[in-house]
Design a protein around this motif. Sequence first.
Motif, PDB file in Angstrom:
ATOM      1  N   THR A 292       0.829  -1.201   0.000  1.00 25.05           N
ATOM      2  CA  THR A 292       0.000   0.000   0.000  1.00 25.05           C
ATOM      3  C   THR A 292       0.867   1.256   0.000  1.00 25.05           C
ATOM      4  OG1 THR A 292      -1.778  -1.139   1.171  1.00 25.05           O
ATOM      5  CG2 THR A 292      -1.796   1.263   1.241  1.00 25.05           C
TER       6      THR A 292
ATOM      7  N   ILE B 206       2.389  -7.808   1.874  1.00 23.05           N
ATOM      8  CA  ILE B 206       0.990  -7.569   1.549  1.00 23.05           C
ATOM      9  C   ILE B 206       0.148  -8.053   2.719  1.00 23.05           C
ATOM     10  CG2 ILE B 206      -0.890  -8.111  -0.035  1.00 23.05           C
ATOM     11  CD1 ILE B 206       1.196  -8.458  -2.236  1.00 23.05           C
ATOM     12  N   LEU B 207      -0.581  -7.134   3.341  1.00 23.88           N
ATOM     13  CA  LEU B 207      -1.359  -7.453   4.544  1.00 23.88           C
ATOM     14  C   LEU B 207      -0.492  -8.112   5.611  1.00 23.88           C
ATOM     15  CD1 LEU B 207      -4.657  -8.778   2.903  1.00 23.88           C
ATOM     16  CD2 LEU B 207      -4.202  -6.491   3.811  1.00 23.88           C
ATOM     17  N   GLY B 208       0.728  -7.613   5.738  1.00 22.99           N
ATOM     18  CA  GLY B 208       1.637  -8.089   6.774  1.00 22.99           C
ATOM     19  C   GLY B 208       2.376  -9.368   6.472  1.00 22.99           C
ATOM     20  N   LYS B 209       2.169  -9.921   5.262  1.00 29.54           N
ATOM     21  CA  LYS B 209       2.835 -11.168   4.884  1.00 29.54           C
ATOM     22  C   LYS B 209       3.608 -10.974   3.578  1.00 29.54           C
ATOM     23  CE  LYS B 209      -0.782 -14.063   6.963  1.00 29.54           C
ATOM     24  NZ  LYS B 209      -1.770 -15.149   6.701  1.00 29.54           N
TER      25      LYS B 209
ATOM     26  N   ARG C 144       1.168  -6.060  -6.505  1.00 37.55           N
ATOM     27  CA  ARG C 144      -0.089  -5.339  -6.411  1.00 37.55           C
ATOM     28  C   ARG C 144      -0.148  -4.297  -7.511  1.00 37.55           C
ATOM     29  NH1 ARG C 144      -2.357  -1.206  -1.782  1.00 37.55           N
ATOM     30  NH2 ARG C 144      -4.258  -0.653  -2.905  1.00 37.55           N
TER      31      ARG C 144
END
Length: 283
Positions: free
Chosen positions: A84, A121-124, A129
């Motif tokens: 992000t 991505i989302l902490g992993k 993206r």
Amino acid sequence: MNRLLVAIIISLFCTTTSAWAETIRIRFIVSDYLGITETQLKRTQSKLKTYVDVLNGYYRNSKVDIKAEIAQIEFIRIDSVGDTQIIEDMAHERNGFEYMFRKQHDSGADYTIAMVSKLMILGKPGCGRAYAVNKSIAAISDPRKAFAVVHFDCGAHTIAHELGHLMGLNHGTLVDFCNPKMGHTTAITPYANGYAEGNCDGKPQPGEFGDIMVGGRMKEIMGDDKGNLPIFSNPRIHDERCGKKKTCGDPAIGDAARALNENAHYFASHKGSVAPLSEQRSR
């Protein structure tokens, strides 16, 4: 008409259709961590060229009249690791991405892809993206909506997948069934989606497969990505790997190849003045 004449006509037609392929030009912004030494820099540049060759193989094998080439490779410092954050930095041209859209225009590029050595991505740890799933002609034509971030080690498959989102494609019906109410079938047309067969138990079973746009979601379907085929959905392609029916798509819900061919000229219209391939290194 004799067989020899028919063969000649078919040969000429095939040659002509390949010549009609729209060319998309990609500008790679690469983390300088991937070019610390001159040897490493050259290896990275060579790998990117290989990725683009493989990407073109995906288009050919999917019967998609698009050809990709490199517009520019630039090495910069990229400190962010979150998907992000990197996407927001690119959108706002900051933290190493200054003048990104002007450089995209000046290099004659249609798309900009940041290649990084670490991506969360989302902490992993994740592979890539895109800025968005572009869902309209205006969106797929907008150079300010034509960029993505990709983990370098994930290679051509992820590049193809994220470019697919920028070109209006989404994950598809089975992914939407496994993860409902997340918009996995919202694309530029109802058929501009990936295609997969299987269930959502995360265990491999005979006949399960997914195409490029299903991507990493194959893990939710069969537990790994071994059934992820290197093609875009196309119901006119018949292949032993494509489930029990051996058909690699569905005209109503899984014909990404059709959507790509219908809109190819929009993908190739982002570029400004065309410059020769330039490989730059900045710190």
